[in-house]
Scaffold this motif. Structure first.
Motif, PDB file in Angstrom:
ATOM      1  N   TYR A 290      14.460  10.702  -4.855  1.00 23.41           N
ATOM      2  CA  TYR A 290      13.464   9.681  -4.482  1.00 23.41           C
ATOM      3  C   TYR A 290      13.413   9.636  -2.990  1.00 23.41           C
ATOM      4  O   TYR A 290      14.054   9.920  -2.016  1.00 23.41           O
ATOM      5  N   VAL A 291      11.989   9.606  -2.712  1.00 21.56           N
ATOM      6  CA  VAL A 291      11.530   9.530  -1.189  1.00 21.56           C
ATOM      7  C   VAL A 291      10.754   8.310  -0.987  1.00 21.56           C
ATOM      8  O   VAL A 291       9.927   7.937  -1.793  1.00 21.56           O
ATOM      9  N   LEU A 292      11.203   7.551   0.337  1.00 21.92           N
ATOM     10  CA  LEU A 292      10.168   6.582   0.876  1.00 21.92           C
ATOM     11  C   LEU A 292       9.314   7.300   1.964  1.00 21.92           C
ATOM     12  O   LEU A 292      10.074   8.043   2.740  1.00 21.92           O
ATOM     13  N   TYR A 293       8.187   7.241   1.622  1.00 19.83           N
ATOM     14  CA  TYR A 293       7.292   8.010   2.675  1.00 19.83           C
ATOM     15  C   TYR A 293       6.353   7.059   3.331  1.00 19.83           C
ATOM     16  O   TYR A 293       5.584   6.276   2.671  1.00 19.83           O
ATOM     17  N   ILE A 294       6.599   6.812   4.428  1.00 14.57           N
ATOM     18  CA  ILE A 294       5.827   5.716   5.446  1.00 14.57           C
ATOM     19  C   ILE A 294       4.788   6.558   6.304  1.00 14.57           C
ATOM     20  O   ILE A 294       4.938   7.620   6.906  1.00 14.57           O
ATOM     21  N   ASN A 295       3.434   6.478   5.924  1.00 13.86           N
ATOM     22  CA  ASN A 295       2.362   7.034   6.259  1.00 13.86           C
ATOM     23  C   ASN A 295       1.548   6.066   7.608  1.00 13.86           C
ATOM     24  O   ASN A 295       0.963   5.413   7.109  1.00 13.86           O
ATOM     25  N   THR A 296       1.612   6.503   8.795  1.00 15.48           N
ATOM     26  CA  THR A 296       1.131   5.880   9.643  1.00 15.48           C
ATOM     27  C   THR A 296       0.020   6.628  10.429  1.00 15.48           C
ATOM     28  O   THR A 296      -0.631   6.113  11.142  1.00 15.48           O
ATOM     29  N   GLU A 297      -0.469   7.665   9.728  1.00 16.08           N
ATOM     30  CA  GLU A 297      -1.515   8.331  10.025  1.00 16.08           C
ATOM     31  C   GLU A 297      -2.378   8.696   8.642  1.00 16.08           C
ATOM     32  O   GLU A 297      -2.564   9.817   8.361  1.00 16.08           O
ATOM     33  N   PRO A 298      -3.057   7.678   8.219  1.00 20.35           N
ATOM     34  CA  PRO A 298      -3.693   7.928   7.048  1.00 20.35           C
ATOM     35  C   PRO A 298      -4.958   9.260   7.057  1.00 20.35           C
ATOM     36  O   PRO A 298      -5.462   9.042   8.405  1.00 20.35           O
ATOM     37  N   PRO A 299      -5.651   9.422   6.240  1.00 18.91           N
ATOM     38  CA  PRO A 299      -5.425   9.224   5.004  1.00 18.91           C
ATOM     39  C   PRO A 299      -4.142  10.311   4.415  1.00 18.91           C
ATOM     40  O   PRO A 299      -3.768  11.180   4.910  1.00 18.91           O
ATOM     41  N   PHE A 300      -3.602   9.852   3.054  1.00 19.66           N
ATOM     42  CA  PHE A 300      -2.795  10.753   2.423  1.00 19.66           C
ATOM     43  C   PHE A 300      -3.415  11.382   1.299  1.00 19.66           C
ATOM     44  O   PHE A 300      -4.184  10.945   0.708  1.00 19.66           O
ATOM     45  N   ASN A 301      -3.347  12.714   1.262  1.00 18.51           N
ATOM     46  CA  ASN A 301      -4.203  13.718   0.202  1.00 18.51           C
ATOM     47  C   ASN A 301      -3.489  13.854  -0.939  1.00 18.51           C
ATOM     48  O   ASN A 301      -2.470  14.705  -1.129  1.00 18.51           O
ATOM     49  N   TRP A 302      -3.809  12.938  -2.047  1.00 25.02           N
ATOM     50  CA  TRP A 302      -2.970  12.978  -3.087  1.00 25.02           C
ATOM     51  C   TRP A 302      -3.052  14.208  -4.069  1.00 25.02           C
ATOM     52  O   TRP A 302      -2.423  14.825  -4.832  1.00 25.02           O
ATOM     53  N   ASP A 303      -4.281  14.880  -3.893  1.00 25.28           N
ATOM     54  CA  ASP A 303      -4.607  16.041  -4.666  1.00 25.28           C
ATOM     55  C   ASP A 303      -3.799  17.155  -4.046  1.00 25.28           C
ATOM     56  O   ASP A 303      -3.009  17.819  -4.931  1.00 25.28           O
ATOM     57  N   ILE A 304      -3.464  17.138  -2.651  1.00 21.73           N
ATOM     58  CA  ILE A 304      -2.799  18.390  -2.190  1.00 21.73           C
ATOM     59  C   ILE A 304      -1.160  17.966  -2.590  1.00 21.73           C
ATOM     60  O   ILE A 304      -0.484  18.956  -2.878  1.00 21.73           O
ATOM     61  N   ALA A 305      -0.912  16.958  -2.470  1.00 23.08           N
ATOM     62  CA  ALA A 305       0.835  16.439  -3.236  1.00 23.08           C
ATOM     63  C   ALA A 305       0.827  17.116  -4.444  1.00 23.08           C
ATOM     64  O   ALA A 305       1.968  17.490  -4.831  1.00 23.08           O
TER      65      ALA A 305
ATOM     66  N   ASP B   7       6.442  15.192  -7.315  1.00 28.56           N
ATOM     67  CA  ASP B   7       6.515  14.710  -8.521  1.00 28.56           C
ATOM     68  C   ASP B   7       6.336  13.042  -7.910  1.00 28.56           C
ATOM     69  O   ASP B   7       7.156  12.453  -7.285  1.00 28.56           O
ATOM     70  N   LEU B   8       4.917  12.429  -8.231  1.00 33.84           N
ATOM     71  CA  LEU B   8       4.817  11.140  -7.586  1.00 33.84           C
ATOM     72  C   LEU B   8       5.775   9.981  -8.216  1.00 33.84           C
ATOM     73  O   LEU B   8       5.493   8.890  -7.605  1.00 33.84           O
ATOM     74  N   ASP B   9       6.342  10.066  -9.376  1.00 25.98           N
ATOM     75  CA  ASP B   9       7.264   9.171 -10.003  1.00 25.98           C
ATOM     76  C   ASP B   9       8.341   8.997  -9.177  1.00 25.98           C
ATOM     77  O   ASP B   9       9.011   7.993  -9.305  1.00 25.98           O
ATOM     78  N   TYR B  10       8.696   9.858  -8.162  1.00 22.88           N
ATOM     79  CA  TYR B  10       9.991   9.703  -7.237  1.00 22.88           C
ATOM     80  C   TYR B  10       9.362   9.621  -5.838  1.00 22.88           C
ATOM     81  O   TYR B  10      10.304   9.558  -5.051  1.00 22.88           O
ATOM     82  N   LEU B  11       8.166   9.106  -5.763  1.00 24.42           N
ATOM     83  CA  LEU B  11       7.605   8.735  -4.375  1.00 24.42           C
ATOM     84  C   LEU B  11       7.236   7.495  -4.076  1.00 24.42           C
ATOM     85  O   LEU B  11       6.408   6.823  -4.951  1.00 24.42           O
ATOM     86  N   VAL B  12       7.846   6.726  -3.149  1.00 23.49           N
ATOM     87  CA  VAL B  12       7.418   5.271  -2.867  1.00 23.49           C
ATOM     88  C   VAL B  12       6.492   5.441  -1.725  1.00 23.49           C
ATOM     89  O   VAL B  12       7.141   5.962  -0.473  1.00 23.49           O
ATOM     90  N   TYR B  13       5.129   5.370  -1.495  1.00 27.07           N
ATOM     91  CA  TYR B  13       4.328   5.463  -0.553  1.00 27.07           C
ATOM     92  C   TYR B  13       3.995   4.213   0.151  1.00 27.07           C
ATOM     93  O   TYR B  13       3.485   3.289  -0.461  1.00 27.07           O
ATOM     94  N   ILE B  14       3.883   3.892   1.374  1.00 31.75           N
ATOM     95  CA  ILE B  14       3.699   2.885   2.291  1.00 31.75           C
ATOM     96  C   ILE B  14       2.913   3.304   3.396  1.00 31.75           C
ATOM     97  O   ILE B  14       3.134   4.391   4.023  1.00 31.75           O
ATOM     98  N   GLU B  15       1.842   2.613   3.616  1.00 28.80           N
ATOM     99  CA  GLU B  15       0.765   2.827   4.562  1.00 28.80           C
ATOM    100  C   GLU B  15       0.538   1.488   5.324  1.00 28.80           C
ATOM    101  O   GLU B  15      -0.270   0.727   5.135  1.00 28.80           O
ATOM    102  N   PRO B  16       1.341   1.467   6.442  1.00 29.87           N
ATOM    103  CA  PRO B  16       1.279   0.028   7.163  1.00 29.87           C
ATOM    104  C   PRO B  16      -0.319  -0.011   7.679  1.00 29.87           C
ATOM    105  O   PRO B  16      -0.925   0.977   8.282  1.00 29.87           O
ATOM    106  N   LYS B  17      -0.797  -1.320   7.772  1.00 29.17           N
ATOM    107  CA  LYS B  17      -2.194  -1.415   7.871  1.00 29.17           C
ATOM    108  C   LYS B  17      -2.435  -2.050   9.403  1.00 29.17           C
ATOM    109  O   LYS B  17      -3.515  -1.649   9.774  1.00 29.17           O
ATOM    110  N   ASP B  18      -1.360  -2.770   9.850  1.00 30.03           N
ATOM    111  CA  ASP B  18      -1.881  -3.444  11.340  1.00 30.03           C
ATOM    112  C   ASP B  18      -1.020  -2.783  12.369  1.00 30.03           C
ATOM    113  O   ASP B  18      -1.705  -2.780  13.556  1.00 30.03           O
TER     114      ASP B  18
END
Length: 80
Positions: A7-22, A28-39
């Motif tokens: 299980y991975v917590l992925y904090i992306n402060t430099e979007p975009p995240f390329n889901w196709d490449i992942a 395995d996206l079922d084991y990924l919690v993805y967070i993209e802070p906005k502000d």
């Protein structure tokens, strides 16, 4: 995160995240919690704290095997 089913917590402060490449990398996206802070970068710290610690009980939660912050540069305050 990929074949080991961790299980991975992925904090992306430099979007975009390329889901196709992942998917091509067999993540395995079922084991990924993805967070993209906005502000602001502090939202990343708040997210990490919220997922990893139970502030009411003041104990660590054992939810993730790995935390990725991409990129830490956007969390550190810039000099004024």
């Amino acid at each position: 995160m990929t074949k080991e089913k961790k299980y991975v917590l992925y904090i992306n402060t430099e979007p975009p995240f390329n889901w196709d490449i992942a998917k091509q990398m067999e993540i395995d996206l079922d084991y990924l919690v993805y967070i993209e802070p906005k502000d602001y970068g502090e939202q990343s710290i708040d997210a990490i704290e919220g997922y990893l610690f139970d502030s009411d009980k003041r104990i660590a939660r054992d939810l993730f095997d790995l935390v990725v912050v991409d990129s830490i540069n956007n969390i550190v305050p810039k000099a004024i």
